[in-house]
Design a protein around this motif. Structure first.
Motif, PDB file in Angstrom:
ATOM      1  N   VAL A 179      21.600 -11.875 -35.596  1.00 21.89           N
ATOM      2  CA  VAL A 179      21.784 -11.571 -36.595  1.00 21.89           C
ATOM      3  C   VAL A 179      21.234 -12.251 -38.184  1.00 21.89           C
ATOM      4  O   VAL A 179      20.955 -11.793 -39.510  1.00 21.89           O
ATOM      5  CB  VAL A 179      23.277 -11.747 -37.465  1.00 21.89           C
ATOM      6  CG1 VAL A 179      23.900 -11.662 -38.959  1.00 21.89           C
ATOM      7  CG2 VAL A 179      24.460 -10.750 -36.775  1.00 21.89           C
ATOM      8  N   ASN A 180      20.866 -13.276 -37.249  1.00 21.14           N
ATOM      9  CA  ASN A 180      19.879 -14.290 -38.255  1.00 21.14           C
ATOM     10  C   ASN A 180      18.780 -13.357 -38.838  1.00 21.14           C
ATOM     11  O   ASN A 180      17.687 -13.747 -39.682  1.00 21.14           O
ATOM     12  CB  ASN A 180      20.026 -15.584 -38.059  1.00 21.14           C
ATOM     13  CG  ASN A 180      18.651 -16.585 -38.806  1.00 21.14           C
ATOM     14  OD1 ASN A 180      19.512 -17.010 -39.485  1.00 21.14           O
ATOM     15  ND2 ASN A 180      17.985 -16.880 -37.945  1.00 21.14           N
ATOM     16  N   ALA A 181      17.916 -12.938 -37.632  1.00 20.08           N
ATOM     17  CA  ALA A 181      17.071 -12.137 -37.743  1.00 20.08           C
ATOM     18  C   ALA A 181      16.706 -11.417 -38.881  1.00 20.08           C
ATOM     19  O   ALA A 181      15.569 -11.626 -39.817  1.00 20.08           O
ATOM     20  CB  ALA A 181      16.430 -11.764 -36.582  1.00 20.08           C
ATOM     21  N   LEU A 182      17.440 -10.848 -39.409  1.00 15.82           N
ATOM     22  CA  LEU A 182      17.815  -9.260 -40.526  1.00 15.82           C
ATOM     23  C   LEU A 182      17.761 -10.532 -41.878  1.00 15.82           C
ATOM     24  O   LEU A 182      16.995  -9.873 -42.961  1.00 15.82           O
ATOM     25  CB  LEU A 182      18.915  -8.936 -40.163  1.00 15.82           C
ATOM     26  CG  LEU A 182      18.956  -8.094 -38.911  1.00 15.82           C
ATOM     27  CD1 LEU A 182      20.759  -7.227 -39.075  1.00 15.82           C
ATOM     28  CD2 LEU A 182      18.079  -7.509 -39.338  1.00 15.82           C
ATOM     29  N   ILE A 183      18.190 -12.150 -42.224  1.00 15.43           N
ATOM     30  CA  ILE A 183      18.032 -11.831 -42.741  1.00 15.43           C
ATOM     31  C   ILE A 183      16.964 -12.884 -43.396  1.00 15.43           C
ATOM     32  O   ILE A 183      16.337 -13.034 -44.713  1.00 15.43           O
ATOM     33  CB  ILE A 183      19.137 -13.765 -43.063  1.00 15.43           C
ATOM     34  CG1 ILE A 183      20.357 -13.499 -42.266  1.00 15.43           C
ATOM     35  CG2 ILE A 183      18.794 -14.086 -44.673  1.00 15.43           C
ATOM     36  CD1 ILE A 183      20.735 -14.183 -42.412  1.00 15.43           C
ATOM     37  N   TYR A 184      15.658 -12.506 -42.832  1.00 13.70           N
ATOM     38  CA  TYR A 184      14.050 -12.481 -43.482  1.00 13.70           C
ATOM     39  C   TYR A 184      13.706 -11.541 -43.896  1.00 13.70           C
ATOM     40  O   TYR A 184      12.829 -11.806 -45.341  1.00 13.70           O
ATOM     41  CB  TYR A 184      13.554 -13.421 -42.167  1.00 13.70           C
ATOM     42  CG  TYR A 184      13.548 -14.341 -41.590  1.00 13.70           C
ATOM     43  CD1 TYR A 184      13.352 -15.655 -42.194  1.00 13.70           C
ATOM     44  CD2 TYR A 184      14.258 -14.675 -40.302  1.00 13.70           C
ATOM     45  CE1 TYR A 184      12.867 -17.127 -41.734  1.00 13.70           C
ATOM     46  CE2 TYR A 184      14.526 -15.437 -40.045  1.00 13.70           C
ATOM     47  CZ  TYR A 184      13.911 -16.847 -40.328  1.00 13.70           C
ATOM     48  OH  TYR A 184      14.106 -18.606 -39.717  1.00 13.70           O
ATOM     49  N   LEU A 185      14.364 -10.560 -43.813  1.00 15.65           N
ATOM     50  CA  LEU A 185      14.333  -8.979 -44.649  1.00 15.65           C
ATOM     51  C   LEU A 185      13.937  -9.042 -46.107  1.00 15.65           C
ATOM     52  O   LEU A 185      12.961  -8.594 -46.382  1.00 15.65           O
ATOM     53  CB  LEU A 185      14.755  -7.810 -44.190  1.00 15.65           C
ATOM     54  CG  LEU A 185      14.548  -7.165 -42.468  1.00 15.65           C
ATOM     55  CD1 LEU A 185      15.596  -6.489 -41.937  1.00 15.65           C
ATOM     56  CD2 LEU A 185      13.185  -7.196 -42.085  1.00 15.65           C
ATOM     57  N   PRO A 186      14.601  -9.394 -46.919  1.00 14.27           N
ATOM     58  CA  PRO A 186      14.617  -9.499 -48.426  1.00 14.27           C
ATOM     59  C   PRO A 186      13.092 -10.343 -49.000  1.00 14.27           C
ATOM     60  O   PRO A 186      12.550  -9.503 -49.703  1.00 14.27           O
ATOM     61  CB  PRO A 186      15.550 -10.365 -48.971  1.00 14.27           C
ATOM     62  CG  PRO A 186      16.814 -10.321 -48.067  1.00 14.27           C
ATOM     63  CD  PRO A 186      15.911  -9.994 -46.811  1.00 14.27           C
ATOM     64  N   MET A 187      12.740 -10.756 -48.390  1.00 15.86           N
ATOM     65  CA  MET A 187      11.175 -11.656 -48.715  1.00 15.86           C
ATOM     66  C   MET A 187      10.288 -10.556 -48.672  1.00 15.86           C
ATOM     67  O   MET A 187       9.665 -10.616 -49.411  1.00 15.86           O
ATOM     68  CB  MET A 187      11.053 -13.165 -48.366  1.00 15.86           C
ATOM     69  CG  MET A 187       9.726 -14.053 -48.763  1.00 15.86           C
ATOM     70  SD  MET A 187       9.964 -14.043 -50.347  1.00 15.86           S
ATOM     71  CE  MET A 187      10.720 -15.652 -50.224  1.00 15.86           C
ATOM     72  N   ILE A 188      10.242 -10.128 -47.305  1.00 14.22           N
ATOM     73  CA  ILE A 188       9.533  -9.010 -47.008  1.00 14.22           C
ATOM     74  C   ILE A 188       9.204  -7.727 -47.856  1.00 14.22           C
ATOM     75  O   ILE A 188       8.593  -7.349 -48.764  1.00 14.22           O
ATOM     76  CB  ILE A 188       8.935  -8.392 -45.469  1.00 14.22           C
ATOM     77  CG1 ILE A 188       9.010  -9.397 -44.227  1.00 14.22           C
ATOM     78  CG2 ILE A 188       8.679  -7.165 -45.203  1.00 14.22           C
ATOM     79  CD1 ILE A 188       9.623  -9.522 -42.311  1.00 14.22           C
ATOM     80  N   LEU A 189      10.508  -7.011 -48.562  1.00 17.76           N
ATOM     81  CA  LEU A 189      10.886  -6.586 -49.293  1.00 17.76           C
ATOM     82  C   LEU A 189      10.088  -6.412 -50.537  1.00 17.76           C
ATOM     83  O   LEU A 189       9.941  -5.520 -51.500  1.00 17.76           O
ATOM     84  CB  LEU A 189      12.180  -6.417 -48.803  1.00 17.76           C
ATOM     85  CG  LEU A 189      12.967  -5.316 -48.187  1.00 17.76           C
ATOM     86  CD1 LEU A 189      14.323  -5.229 -48.220  1.00 17.76           C
ATOM     87  CD2 LEU A 189      11.887  -4.178 -47.042  1.00 17.76           C
ATOM     88  N   TRP A 190      10.704  -8.150 -51.016  1.00 14.65           N
ATOM     89  CA  TRP A 190      10.088  -8.373 -52.311  1.00 14.65           C
ATOM     90  C   TRP A 190       8.309  -8.314 -52.085  1.00 14.65           C
ATOM     91  O   TRP A 190       8.492  -8.209 -53.262  1.00 14.65           O
ATOM     92  CB  TRP A 190      10.069  -9.902 -52.833  1.00 14.65           C
ATOM     93  CG  TRP A 190      10.174 -10.014 -53.617  1.00 14.65           C
ATOM     94  CD1 TRP A 190      11.210 -10.673 -54.996  1.00 14.65           C
ATOM     95  CD2 TRP A 190       8.648 -11.322 -54.441  1.00 14.65           C
ATOM     96  NE1 TRP A 190      10.439 -11.103 -56.198  1.00 14.65           N
ATOM     97  CE2 TRP A 190       9.073 -11.300 -55.893  1.00 14.65           C
ATOM     98  CE3 TRP A 190       7.433 -10.887 -54.095  1.00 14.65           C
ATOM     99  CZ2 TRP A 190       8.493 -12.011 -56.410  1.00 14.65           C
ATOM    100  CZ3 TRP A 190       6.763 -11.779 -54.397  1.00 14.65           C
ATOM    101  CH2 TRP A 190       6.632 -12.815 -55.904  1.00 14.65           C
TER     102      TRP A 190
END
Length: 431
Positions: A179-190
């Motif tokens: 689950v933690n791996a998914l929390i990095y996605l917002p920075m990629i999207l930004w």
């Protein structure tokens, strides 16, 4: 302070900075969730002070060895792409931990590799993130932007143990870290949706050519050291990191077990969160009070006080005293680190800002690997309480010496005016 906004939380008036801050908070939370889960599993499986010390060394050695080069990359290339690459590496490491936990196949060498890759991802991200802050808020709001960014990442550190412990207890280490791996996605999207390359604030400047090798490394350090104010901040960051750093976090399970053996898991999360809570509150207070302007002498005093409270934590007779000491240390740490970062940002020549930030990052973050020896490895020989206490005492003595040197030094020469930039002496006066 001339040329700098004194409006509290001024940088948050910029919409893109608000979204960047939110993404950065989630990134730091994910980073610390990974630490919470992986450190606990490593403690349960191996119970090795040497491995705990290596967790610190491997996390920061890539910053020490490569920050000048990743700073040079930040000077030359689109920092959004560098940030995306680092986030993908963070995600890959979390997924790898999860697979090893799920299959119950984790060995010590796996931990060594993954901890090192995690450090490489951090080394790539740090200079790029600092240049983008300057792009988003500009020189006028830079102090506010740096401090709010530092505070928001301390909020991520505060939330990491809370969310990490919840994931660990409710989902188990494998599913929790997936689950933690998914929390990095917002920075990629930004990064995919915003225009800030990290170079927009520089205008038309001639960037230094890309060089590698020990000679280029030494040249970057010499160039940064020409400015006395920058040099004093590099020294402050290096001393605090090498002697104390954040090595005590890798040993927090041991502290928690020593204070409260019957409920060590809960106390582990609370101890980790205490320092971060202090940093969040301290950052908010300093952002609201105009007296906390970026001056080298002020940063050094805050660093000396931080050393005192870290020594108090090491000598704490009871966990309540330890929590109070860590909270106060968090307030002081956000003060001297964000102030030093702002000074370096303002003093750095535009064409070499990434390299200068890389040198400072090497000192402030990379030299934390030294605390793996001064606190971790030494703690295996004399006890973690003694190693942390003695390291903090040595840091206090050195910061007092640095303060006396800065106080006696002649005022630094103000560099020639540069397009779109102002020096920190113009903004903040001498040290």
């Amino acid at each position: 302070m001339p040329g700098q906004s004194k409006v509290a939380f001024a940088a948050l008036r910029v919409p893109d900075f608000r979204s960047y801050t939110a993404a950065g908070t989630l990134w730091m939370m994910a980073d610390n969730i990974e630490h919470v889960i992986s450190y606990w599993v490593l403690f349960e499986l191996f119970n090795s002070p040497i491995l705990a010390g290596y967790a610190v060394i491997s996390h920061w050695a890539p910053v020490l060895l490569f920050s000048v080069y990743t700073g040079a990359l930040a000077d030359r290339f689109d920092n959004r792409k560098l940030t995306i690459a680092s986030m993908l590496l963070f995600m890959a490491v979390s997924v790898a931990w999860g697979v090893l936990f799920l299959t119950e196949s984790l060995q010590m060498w796996h931990a060594v590799v993954l901890l090192t890759l995690h450090g490489l991802a951090g080394a790539l991200f740090q200079p790029a993130s600092q240049l983008m802050i300057h792009d988003i808020v500009g020189a006028q709001q830079l102090q506010s932007g740096v401090r709010i960014t530092s505070t928001s990442r301390q909020l991520g550190i505060f939330l990491g143990p809370v969310v990490g412990s919840a994931l660990l207890l409710n989902l188990g280490p494998a599913m929790g870290i997936f689950v933690n791996a998914l929390i990095y996605l917002p920075m990629i999207l930004w990064c995919l949706l915003r225009p800030y390359t990290g170079h927009l604030h520089m205008g038309e400047v001639r960037r230094a050519p890309m060089r590698f090798g020990l000679a280029a490394y030494a040249a970057a350090i010499r160039a940064a050291a020409k400015n006395r104010v920058v040099l004093s901040m590099i020294a402050l960051g290096g001393m605090s990191s090498f002697l104390v750093g954040n090595a005590y976090q890798a040993h927090m399970p041991e502290f928690a077990t020593g204070f409260l053996p019957s409920d060590a898991g809960f106390l582990y999360a609370v101890l980790l969160a205490s320092s971060a809570a202090g940093a969040v509150i301290g950052g908010a207070v300093m952002e609201s009070v105009a007296a906390f302007e970026p001056r080298a002498r002020t940063a050094i005093v805050l660093g000396a006080l931080w050393a005192i409270f870290m020594a108090m934590f090491a000598a704490a007779p009871h966990y309540s005293f330890a929590l109070a000491a860590l909270f106060a240390a968090g307030v002081l740490q956000i003060g001297f680190t964000s102030m030093a970062t702002t000074i370096v940002q303002l003093e750095a020549p535009p064409a070499e800002r990434g390299r200068t930030i890389g040198v400072f990052s090497m000192s402030l973050n990379g030299l934390r690997m030294g605390s793996g020896f001064s606190v971790g490895f030494l703690g295996a020989a004399i006890g973690i309480d003694w190693s942390l206490g003695l390291s903090a005492a040595a840091l206090f003595a050195l910061t007092i010496g640095l303060f006396m040197l800065v106080r006696r030094a002649a005022p630094a020469r103000v560099p020639a005016a540069m397009p779109m930039e102002m020096t920190s002496e113009h903004h903040a006066g001498c040290c």
